[in-house]
Design an enzyme around this catalytic site. Sequence first.
Site, PDB file in Angstrom:
ATOM      1  CG  ASP A  96     -14.471   1.632 -15.178  1.00 38.12           C
ATOM      2  OD1 ASP A  96     -15.424   2.338 -14.782  1.00 38.12           O
ATOM      3  OD2 ASP A  96     -14.269   0.491 -14.731  1.00 38.12           O
ATOM      4  CG  ASP A 269      -6.967   0.307 -13.779  1.00 32.17           C
ATOM      5  OD1 ASP A 269      -6.854   0.222 -15.017  1.00 32.17           O
ATOM      6  OD2 ASP A 269      -7.781  -0.384 -13.136  1.00 32.17           O
ATOM      7  CB  CYS A 307       9.406   0.497   2.619  1.00 38.80           C
ATOM      8  SG  CYS A 307       7.801   1.213   2.138  1.00 38.80           S
ATOM      9  CB  CYS A 309       4.975   3.110   3.327  1.00 39.29           C
ATOM     10  SG  CYS A 309       4.812   1.593   4.286  1.00 39.29           S
ATOM     11  CB  CYS A 312       7.891   0.232   6.240  1.00 40.61           C
ATOM     12  SG  CYS A 312       7.382  -1.153   5.193  1.00 40.61           S
ATOM     13  CG  HIS A 338       4.226  -2.079   2.376  1.00 40.09           C
ATOM     14  ND1 HIS A 338       5.463  -1.474   2.421  1.00 40.09           N
ATOM     15  CD2 HIS A 338       4.370  -3.183   1.600  1.00 40.09           C
ATOM     16  CE1 HIS A 338       6.315  -2.185   1.712  1.00 40.09           C
ATOM     17  NE2 HIS A 338       5.691  -3.228   1.203  1.00 40.09           N
TER      18      HIS A 338
END
Lengths: 374, 374
Positions: A96, A269, A307, A309, A312, A338
């Site tokens: 930014d 974002d 999930c 991930c 998980c 996660h």
Amino acid sequence: MADAFAYEVVSAPRADCGPRVGRLTTPHGVVDTPAFIPVGTRATVKGVLPETLRQVGVQMVLANTYHLALRPGADVVRDLGGLHAMMAWDGPILTDSGGFQVFSLAALRKVTDEGVTFRNHIDGAEMTLTPESAIAIENDLGADVIMALDVCPPFPAPRSEVEEAVRLTLGWAERSRAAHRRRDQALWCIVQGGVHRDLREACAAKLVAMDFPGYAIGGVSVGEGHDRLREVVGCTVPLLPWTRPRYLMGVGEPRDVVASARAGVDLFDCVLPTRNGRNGCAFTADGMIRLRNEAYRTDAGPIEEDCDCPTCRHFSRGTLRHLVMSQELLAPILLSVHNLRFYTRLFERLRAAIRDGRFDAEAQGLLDRYYQND
Amino acid sequence: MADAFAYEVVSAPRADCGPRVGRLTTPHGVVDTPAFIPVGTRATVKGVLPETLRQVGVQMVLANTYHLALRPGADVVRDLGGLHAMMAWDGPILTDSGGFQVFSLAALRKVTDEGVTFRNHIDGAEMTLTPESAIAIENDLGADVIMALDVCPPFPAPRSEVEEAVRLTLGWAERSRAAHRRRDQALWCIVQGGVHRDLREACAAKLVAMDFPGYAIGGVSVGEGHDRLREVVGCTVPLLPWTRPRYLMGVGEPRDVVASARAGVDLFDCVLPTRNGRNGCAFTADGMIRLRNEAYRTDAGPIEEDCDCPTCRHFSRGTLRHLVMSQELLAPILLSVHNLRFYTRLFERLRAAIRDGRFDAEAQGLLDRYYQND
């Protein structure tokens, strides 16, 4: 835009408005849009290793110019090989302009046509940021996409203050482009205008006339609320070129994301997944859960059954509760991982729904379930 | 010892004394000894994911019975599937007996033949730990190797206090064995005796007569210093059976490790790599370095040029300094990972040197270099 950059609409139910699936190409790879960009304020997505970012489907990360200019300094980042080397991240990066932080974190601001003078929030030293110095810093940081310095008014603000912010933002966008030196970085501009439709429209029209390779909507997520955010996005996006990427800065609340993707926003974002992860909270399709809850004490199931991930797949809610209660380092790590996967999956679903021409139904089902307890 | 357990000496320059390379087999896999066991106090090696532990060569981890009994409670660990499930670690795990923590962290201790009553360091609640209750807790936690409750005197302590600690430790070892229920866990005992050779010898002889499958040396690393530690280890190890694993509790300073491996110790646990990592320090072959040092500001090289850990492969000293100075979560993570790899590499070198019959030369070179600035 240099040759290494491109944006193309891959799929859109309507010809030139509404939601779209796109492909943003940068010198460090491709981003499938709509996409979520995790925030790596000080050249690190807090607690998450770059290989894990890849693993959970992240394609692009953001770093904050204001924070990095203060510490370790743009020259140090440059000497260490730039942001890609520092972050050990070979994918696309966006920085930014520092504007948002100057107007939210710093003290004793004085804004002139030249730039903004302020005391930084770390040691109170006086600093000046001009469009030219912001670009010089961003050139040193070396992100793929860099943003022009803008003036970000608070909400609420007197209309005159927002008008002045638009005037300065427009002048600074022009000067930013003149100052930009690196062809391997794309410079995007930021539409301001607060919650005033006519100011947003005027700002967008003038920036589009300058022909930037990408357009951001700034000055949102400052307390205006979902309905006003939706209005701002709804009136601004149609004025931006269909052939250019659109980026909504700092937005990540699921209802805001869905409404804005529907309007045709490509990039988002937000600190929510990592910040909430550090606070012991996990995103689920059924809303956010607080792992501190006694109910999870001996819960041997994962945060979300479906999930994929690493958290998980390996850790139970009970274990995560124990780690949160014990203030163990692994708690923010595992929850952030996660939560990032929750966001990349959310965006995968939105992209699939757009491609299949069923965005509205998918969005409705998703939000009904997520906000069922609101 | 149940069938799933075994220890064999794989290589030793001398027939039945001195350094040896061994192989400890457990129901959850093999540990090549001498080995370093990272400490996962509350069912997590602080800041390090289990897959990363594997990646840097860790084969066995330790968890603390005292801490886990307090929070989340042994019943909760059991209900969550035991330590292997909670830690997402399918390799060997060892739990201590809680004795060391009761005698270092807890307040208002009262020791009787029955057990020890104390106020815990978290909420001050009164608790009693007996040999039987410690085993019951460790049975619930479910580690592969569990330790008998012992009495760990401070240093210095009156001889009479150490004598009493030995007496209680011996009686408690016997009772621990009688209380132990799970054939998939091996129960090891702990030699006490402070810095008194005759007490160490008496304690060791009596424990050996009870025929445990593994022997630990406890009551060290309590401030006695390198020379006394070396004496204690030197007089105790020769009394332990050559065919059984020997474990030196809480020891990890490189000079202590090397001297004890030379004496024939097989297993070591220590918080140093992770604790120092959290304090911004990194182990290197040339001694420990403090990443806060201004000298590393723009240092684009890794902590150690020849290190194969993920931290050294991807992050520079300059970046690590920035992360430490910014108190970013990634700093303790990355430094702990490197420090664990430093330790597993140290032990790989020791094992290779023993196998090649050049332990003394290797040890000397290693220590000369590590302590060059001392």
